[in-house]
Design an enzyme around this catalytic site. Structure first.
Site, PDB file in Angstrom:
ATOM      1  N   VAL A 132     -13.865 -15.575  67.375  1.00  0.00           N
ATOM      2  CA  VAL A 132     -13.343 -16.220  68.587  1.00  0.00           C
ATOM      3  C   VAL A 132     -14.456 -16.301  69.616  1.00  0.00           C
ATOM      4  O   VAL A 132     -15.067 -15.287  69.973  1.00  0.00           O
ATOM      5  CB  VAL A 132     -12.134 -15.444  69.148  1.00  0.00           C
ATOM      6  CG1 VAL A 132     -11.613 -16.127  70.408  1.00  0.00           C
ATOM      7  CG2 VAL A 132     -11.038 -15.328  68.100  1.00  0.00           C
ATOM      8  N   LYS A 133     -14.728 -17.534  70.060  1.00  0.00           N
ATOM      9  CA  LYS A 133     -15.806 -17.737  71.036  1.00  0.00           C
ATOM     10  C   LYS A 133     -15.199 -17.775  72.434  1.00  0.00           C
ATOM     11  O   LYS A 133     -14.229 -18.513  72.681  1.00  0.00           O
ATOM     12  CB  LYS A 133     -16.509 -19.059  70.715  1.00  0.00           C
ATOM     13  CG  LYS A 133     -17.952 -19.129  71.143  1.00  0.00           C
ATOM     14  CD  LYS A 133     -18.554 -20.420  70.616  1.00  0.00           C
ATOM     15  CE  LYS A 133     -19.990 -20.589  71.017  1.00  0.00           C
ATOM     16  NZ  LYS A 133     -20.458 -21.959  70.736  1.00  0.00           N
ATOM     17  N   ILE A 134     -15.743 -16.959  73.316  1.00  0.00           N
ATOM     18  CA  ILE A 134     -15.168 -16.810  74.662  1.00  0.00           C
ATOM     19  C   ILE A 134     -16.295 -16.868  75.687  1.00  0.00           C
ATOM     20  O   ILE A 134     -17.311 -16.184  75.544  1.00  0.00           O
ATOM     21  CB  ILE A 134     -14.425 -15.453  74.781  1.00  0.00           C
ATOM     22  CG1 ILE A 134     -13.279 -15.378  73.762  1.00  0.00           C
ATOM     23  CG2 ILE A 134     -13.910 -15.242  76.189  1.00  0.00           C
ATOM     24  CD1 ILE A 134     -12.557 -14.034  73.760  1.00  0.00           C
TER      25      ILE A 134
END
Ligand code: G3P
Length: 228
Positions: A87-89
């Site tokens: 998950v890219k945040i």
């Protein structure tokens, strides 16, 4: 150094994967928009990328939510797509809080849009599995993107973050916003773990004029051997 492809283009991913040296893929909302991506197809598209590269290659899919709870909800849904989803945040307060919550649930996070050592250290403390300092966009504002990557590699390397990350894995620095093969060279010399590169840069990384010249002369000489 490992190489990730920075694209959402399936044809590029298939081609790069066939070269045998690809270790992962990173995407972002702009890259998905660039290929004409539609909201309703987003998860299916990420799943297809995961299938193409296989289970050992992490695929970063970005959350566009802006609050901790929404990012966590988004992240848990994204993580359901495949085991190799990361998950890219974005690096921001709500993003740090969401990263901590996801890391505590064994969901790996790639903290993106990182432009400073303090941001990178906070991302690491919040449990990020990957940290993505951007080079090109830093250069775009007349700062030194490569120097920033070097500083972040050094600062993160000064400490042991294995207790902070998912399954105690070592944090890896992804040099992002890479615009040239020379960026890759410099990042490798500074010890960045990964470079995520656009397909155009990956193609340039293979090429060298002396390789072309040498190949040409080998083929010409081999022709002489065949005709001798
Ligand atoms: O994945 C994010 C990053 O690599 C974006 O690069 O060229 O749009 O600054 P760029």
């Amino acid at each position: 150094m490992k190489f990730f492809l920075d694209t959402a283009d399936l044809a590029e991913i298939e081609e790069a994967a066939s070269w045998g040296a690809l270790a992962g893929v990173t995407t972002n909302p702009s890259l998905y928009a660039k290929i004409g991506g539609r909201l309703e197809n987003f998860h299916a598209h990420m799943k297809r990328i995961c299938e193409i590269v296989g289970p050992d290659c992490p695929v970063s899919a970005e959350s566009v939510a802006m609050t901790r709870d929404e990012i966590v909800r988004d992240g848990l849904e994204l993580a359901e797509i495949a085991d190799n989803i990361v998950v890219k945040i974005p690096t921001m307060v709500e993003g740090l809080a969401a990263t901590r919550a996801l890391a505590d649930q064994n969901v790996p996070v790639n903290m993106t849009l990182c432009f400073s050592v303090p941001q990178a250290l906070l991302a690491a403390r919040a449990g990020a599995r990957y940290i993505s300092p951007f080079i090109g966009r830093f250069d775009d504002i007349s700062d030194d993107g490569l120097a920033q990557v070097g500083n972040i590699v050094q600062a993160i390397g000064n400490y042991d973050f294995t207790n902070n990350t998912v399954n105690g894995e070592q944090i890896e620095i992804i040099a992002a916003s890479v615009r040239s093969a020379n960026h890759v060279t410099q990042c490798a010399l500074m010890g960045a773990d990964i470079a995520t590169v656009p397909f155009g840069v990956l193609k340039k990384m293979v090429q060298h004029p002396l390789t072309d010249r040498g190949l040409d002369s080998f083929m010409k000489d081999w022709e002489k051997v065949q005709n001798a």
